[in-house]
Design an enzyme around this catalytic site. Structure first.
Site, PDB file in Angstrom:
ATOM      1  N   LYS A 191       0.841  -1.201   0.000  1.00 20.62           N
ATOM      2  CA  LYS A 191       0.000   0.000   0.000  1.00 20.62           C
ATOM      3  C   LYS A 191       0.878   1.253   0.000  1.00 20.62           C
ATOM      4  O   LYS A 191       1.922   1.294   0.666  1.00 20.62           O
ATOM      5  CB  LYS A 191      -0.908  -0.026   1.235  1.00 20.62           C
ATOM      6  CG  LYS A 191      -1.903   1.115   1.342  1.00 20.62           C
ATOM      7  CD  LYS A 191      -2.788   0.907   2.570  1.00 20.62           C
ATOM      8  CE  LYS A 191      -3.697   2.092   2.839  1.00 20.62           C
ATOM      9  NZ  LYS A 191      -4.537   1.880   4.046  1.00 20.62           N
ATOM     10  N   SER A 196      -9.286   2.783   3.478  1.00 24.07           N
ATOM     11  CA  SER A 196      -8.329   3.419   2.589  1.00 24.07           C
ATOM     12  C   SER A 196      -7.508   2.433   1.757  1.00 24.07           C
ATOM     13  O   SER A 196      -6.851   2.828   0.792  1.00 24.07           O
ATOM     14  CB  SER A 196      -7.380   4.310   3.397  1.00 24.07           C
ATOM     15  OG  SER A 196      -6.612   3.553   4.324  1.00 24.07           O
ATOM     16  N   SER A 245      -9.753   0.424   7.635  1.00 24.19           N
ATOM     17  CA  SER A 245      -9.211   0.473   6.281  1.00 24.19           C
ATOM     18  C   SER A 245      -8.806  -0.874   5.698  1.00 24.19           C
ATOM     19  O   SER A 245      -8.482  -0.956   4.517  1.00 24.19           O
ATOM     20  CB  SER A 245      -8.011   1.422   6.228  1.00 24.19           C
ATOM     21  OG  SER A 245      -8.444   2.753   6.385  1.00 24.19           O
TER      22      SER A 245
END
Length: 469
Positions: A78, A153, A177
Site C-alpha cells: 500500500k 483506505s 481500512s
C-alpha cells in the site's frame, strides 16, 4: 495457473515445482497490464524488478534446500508504507516521488517470508478517507461493478485481490481500512490486535495497525504468522499466541457466546442489506453450535468519539510527512488548520480519556459475550467518487457516507481489539456485503476458527467478479 488461487496454494506449487515464480509473476503482471486501467488499483509498478526477483527465486528452488513460507509469491504494498528504493507518495499531490531509504518492519517480514514485492496500491491522501480516491491518482473502482467504490483506505489493495491481479495484498487499518474495502470487494479482511504486527511508529494514538487483505481465511492466518514475528526494537508487542495462527484454521471451536449488534454505534441508519449480512452470519454460527443473541454494548462517549476524530486525527494530519502540505486535499487542509486551534493539554486529555474508556469497552468481551457480530458497514459500497466529493463539498460538515462506512469498525482501532470482515452476503444488484466479527483482547485465534468454519457454508472463495475471470 489460477490467478485466484490462495497465496498458500501458490507457495506450495512453487515448493513442489508445479509452478515457477517466473510463471506466477508473469501471470499477475500480464493481468495488471490488461485489467488495471479499468480499476486503477496500482499507482506504481516495478515489473522488471519483479521479473528479476522471480528469476532469482526460481534459481533458489532449483538449487534445493529450505525455502521460506511464501517463496516466489508476489504481494503489492500500500502506498502509505516505506520500502527502500521505492517512492511513497501517501496518495497525495503534497508528497514527491523520491525513492525512500528505509523499509517498514511489516515489509521486511514479507521479504523474510519470501514474498516478491510487486508494485504499490492506491490509497486516498494520507489514508484519511473511506475510499481510494485522490486528486493525485484519481478514482479506484470496484471490480464487481466499476460504477462503485472498492472502499478504503486500502481500496487499491482490495481491488487488486478481487480482480485477480495479486493473490493477497498488504494493507493497514486505522479506522476500518482493511475491513471496509474487504467488505466492498468480497474478501477476507483481518485487522490484527494492537501490537501484534511490529511497528516503529504506532500512528493515530496507537490505533493504526498493519495487516493484509486476502481471499481465504487460510491466507489471512498464514500472513498473520509471518507479519507478527516479534521485533525487539518496537515499544510493545501483543502476547504470543498459544499456537501458530495457521493451526487455528479448521480447528474445532468450542461453543462461544456471540453478541449480535445491528444498530450503528454512531446512530446513523443501517441499510437492510447490511443487516441481512450480519443476520445470515448469525444463523450460520447458530447452525455450528454457537449461541447468538442481541446485545447493546457500551461504546465510547460522544465526547471521546468526536475527540478522536477531530483532536487526535487532526493532529496526526498536522504532523503528516508532506513535502508540500499546501497541495493536500482541501478537506485535509481544513483539518490541519483546525488542529492549530487545539493546544497540547487538550490532546493529552483526550488521549487519556480514550484509554480510560477503552478499558470499560474491552471489559465486555468475556463478561457479556465472547465475540461481537455486526455488519461491517452500515451501507453498501458507495458510488465511485462519492466519498471524496462529499468530503470536498463540506470539509467541516457531517459526512453521511463516511460515517456509515466507519460506524462499526472504528471502535476496534481505538480499543485495539482484533476484528475480521467476512464476505458472507451479496446485495440484490450483485455487490459484496460483509459482516464483522470482533474478538476479545489478543484473541485473533477465536476469530480465525470461527471464520474458517464459516468459509465453506458461505462459499465465498469461488466467487469472482464478472469480466475478470
Amino acid at each position: 495457473m489460477d490467478p485466484f488461487d490462495s497465496a498458500v496454494r501458490l507457495a506450495e506449487a512453487v515448493r513442489e515445482r508445479e509452478l515457477s515464480p517466473v510463471e506466477i509473476a508473469d501471470t499477475y503482471l500480464e493481468r495488471i497490464e490488461r485489467f488495471d486501467p479499468e480499476i486503477g488499483a496500482f499507482v506504481w509498478r516495478n515489473d522488471e524488478e519483479v521479473r528479476k526477483a522471480a528469476l532469482k527465486a526460481e534459481r533458489a528452488v532449483m538449487e534445493g534446500g529450505g525455502l521460506p513460507a511464501f517463496h516466489g509469491v508476489p504481494i503489492p504494498i500500500k502506498d502509505v508504507n516505506l520500502v527502500a528504493g521505492q517512492p511513497a507518495t501517501f496518495g497525495s499531490l503534497g508528497c514527491d516521488d523520491t525513492p525512500r531509504t528505509v523499509t517498514d518492519p511489516v515489509v521486511t517480514r514479507f521479504l523474510d517470508a519470501g514474498f516478491l514485492l510487486m508494485g504499490r496500491t492506491s490509497t486516498p491522501d494520507m489514508g484519511m478517507l473511506t475510499a481510494a480516491e485522490s486528486s493525485r491518482y484519481g478514482i479506484t473502482r470496484n471490480p464487481w461493478n466499476t460504477e462503485y467504490s472498492p472502499g478504503g483506505s486500502s481500496g487499491g489493495a482490495a481491488a487488486a485481490v478481487a480482480a485477480g491481479l495479486a493473490p493477497v495484498a498488504h494493507a493497514n487499518d486505522g479506522g476500518g481500512s482493511i475491513r471496509m474495502p474487504s467488505s466492498c470487494c468480497g474478501l477476507v479482511g483481518l485487522k490484527p490486535s494492537r501490537g501484534r504486527v511490529p511497528q516503529y511508529l504506532a500512528a493515530w494514538e496507537h490505533a493504526a495497525v498493519e495487516g493484509a487483505i486476502t481471499r481465504t481465511v487460510q491466507d489471512a492466518a498464514a500472513l498473520l504468522d509471518v507479519m507478527s514475528v516479534p521485533d525487539s526494537l518496537v515499544m510493545y508487542g501483543a502476547p504470543a499466541p498459544e499456537r501458530p495462527f495457521s493451526e487455528e484454521v479448521g480447528r474445532e471451536s468450542v461453543p462461544v457466546r456471540v453478541g449480535l449488534l445491528l444498530e450503528a454505534p454512531t446512530g446513523v441508519p443501517v441499510d437492510p442489506v447490511c443487516v441481512a449480512a450480519a443476520e445470515r452470519t448469525g444463523k450460520l454460527l447458530e447452525s455450528l453450535g454457537h449461541a447468538v443473541f442481541p446485545v447493546s454494548p457500551r461504546f465510547f462517549s460522544e465526547e471521546t468519539g468526536l475527540g478522536y476524530a477531530q483532536t487526535v486525527l487532526d493532529a496526526a494530519l498536522w504532523t503528516a510527512p508532506y513535502d508540500r502540505p499546501e497541495l493536500a486535499e482541501p478537506h485535509l487542509r481544513f483539518r490541519m488548520e483546525r488542529a492549530k486551534t487545539r493546544h497540547s493539554g487538550e490532546y493529552t486529555r483526550m488521549a487519556a480519556l480514550l484509554q480510560q474508556e477503552a478499558v470499560e469497552v474491552r471489559a465486555q468481551w468475556g463478561r457479556d459475550f465472547d465475540v461481537l457480530l455486526t455488519p461491517t458497514l452500515a451501507c453498501p459500497p458507495p458510488p465511485a467518487g462519492a466519498c471524496l466529493a462529499e468530503a470536498t463539498a463540506d470539509p467541516g460538515g457531517f459526512r453521511m457516507t463516511e460515517n456509515q462506512m466507519i460506524s462499526f469498525t472504528a471502535v476496534c482501532n481505538i480499543t485495539g481489539l482484533p476484528a475480521i470482515s467476512l464476505p458472507v452476503h451479496t446485495s440484490p444488484d450483485g455487490l459484496p456485503i460483509g459482516s464483522q466479527l470482533i474478538g476479545g483482547p489478543w484473541d485473533e485465534a477465536t476469530l480465525l476458527r470461527l471464520a474458517s468454519a464459516l468459509e465453506a457454508p458461505a462459499d465465498w472463495t469461488v466467487r469472482r467478479p464478472p469480466g475478470f475471470e
